[in-house]
Design an enzyme around this catalytic site. Structure first.
Site, PDB file in Angstrom:
ATOM      1  CG  ASP A 236      -1.950  -1.151   1.188  1.00  0.00           C
ATOM      2  OD1 ASP A 236      -2.293  -1.535   2.285  1.00  0.00           O
ATOM      3  OD2 ASP A 236      -2.341  -1.523  -0.038  1.00  0.00           O
ATOM      4  CD  GLU A 237       5.287   1.800   2.409  1.00  0.00           C
ATOM      5  OE1 GLU A 237       5.358   1.842   3.893  1.00  0.00           O
ATOM      6  OE2 GLU A 237       6.421   2.114   1.848  1.00  0.00           O
TER       7      GLU A 237
END
Ligand SMILES: Nc1nc2c(c(=O)[nH]1)N[C@@H](CN(C=O)c1ccc(C(=O)N[C@@H](CCC(=O)O)C(=O)O)cc1)CN2
Length: 291
Positions: A236-237
């Protein structure tokens, strides 16, 4: 009965995205090359974060009826024109050709079905090649649209990812994780060879990882949101493509948050997939430029 058809495809149109180190003369070179080959520019947008050697980004859309036949000469001419001291990357995209998209899902259907509905109405310049899921729940829904559905259990993640790569087999242009609840390995991301877009059900960087709505309820947030991003090995980065939010209150349970968040998720994912298929998104380090 099929819904009224639109078409997000643009016959006889192509896009050219150029990015790299900013310096004077880039626009003149790009527009001159296009003009030499009879391309009529219909849209041009650009961004520079520092005109003195910073990062430069440009997207040009042009009309050229013989684009397919002229593409090799166009590319050769542009490559020659940009060798003189320019430090730039570039790509052409035929906007008359749909992107081939594979969608990965788990049990939640709202993002998956939304993309299918939009594609069927001609609102996405894409074809959906297949749906892959680690659960069988959505098979009947998907196959009802005439789309191949493959149930690939993930108890053995390595075997599952090998099967994913076999199914994809270099025949897709984009993979979309439509609430696919499995973390993709670095070897898979290296091997898949195309961009992967995920919809995360929080307003990143808040609540990375699993169960963001439960975490949001526990935190007592007053807004929730969704984030569409490119997938990288760091959970999720990846570079964010699109986000949106909705106000909530203490009256909302975690289930209410999930229900209300679902509408935000599917709209955010649809915009991100549309913009990617239109070649509007340029990745730069951990960010994106969206034209
Ligand atoms: N390499 C990456 N893979 C994935 C990403 C990513 O950014 N990089 N995004 C996730 C999506 N996601 C949240 O949006 C997410 C999905 C799953 C998990 C998780 O902890 N999964 C567990 C299994 C859970 C289950 O079996 O129900 C796991 O994989 O071990 C966290 C976040 C998609 N993949």
């Amino acid at each position: 009965m099929r819904p009224p058809q639109q078409s997000a495809l643009r016959p006889d149109h192509a896009s050219l995205v150029v990015h790299g180190r900013d310096q004077p003369g880039i626009v003149a070179v790009v527009t001159s090359v296009l003009a030499r080959h009879g391309a009529n520019i219909v849209a041009l947008d650009q961004h520079s974060d520092d005109p003195e050697g910073g990062a430069f980004f440009q997207r040009t859309v042009f009309h050229l009826p013989d684009y397919t036949a002229l593409r090799p000469a166009l590319e050769q001419d542009l490559a020659a024109a940009l060798t003189g001291g320019f430090n730039l990357q570039w790509r052409f995209t035929d906007l008359s050709v749909p992107r081939r998209v594979a969608i990965f899902a788990s049990r939640a259907d709202h993002c998956l079905l939304d993309l299918i509905w939009r594609q069927r109405r001609g609102q996405l310049p894409a074809t959906i090649s297949m749906v892959v899921s680690n659960h069988p729940d959505l098979a009947q829904d998907v196959r009802g649209f005439g789309i191949p559905f493959f149930h690939v259990p993930t108890e053995d993640k390595a075997a599952a990812e090998a099967e994913h790569l076999r199914l994809l087999d270099g025949n897709v242009d984009l993979v979309v994780l439509a609430r696919y609840m499995q973390i993709l390995s670095s070897p898979f991301l290296e091997a898949v060879g195309v961009p992967v877009i995920n919809i995360h059900h929080s307003f990143l960087p808040a609540f990375v990882g699993a169960e963001p709505y439960r975490k949001a309820k526990e935190r007592g947030v007053k807004i929730i949101g969704a984030t569409a991003h490119y997938v990288t090995e760091n959970l999720d980065e990846g570079p964010i493509i699109e986000q949106d939010v909705v106000r909530v209150s203490h009256r909302d349970t975690a289930q209410d948050l999930a229900r209300r968040g679902a509408d935000v998720e599917r709209q955010v994912l649809a915009r991100a997939v549309l913009w990617h298929c239109q070649d509007r998104v340029v990745r730069h380090d951990r960010q994106t430029i969206v034209f």
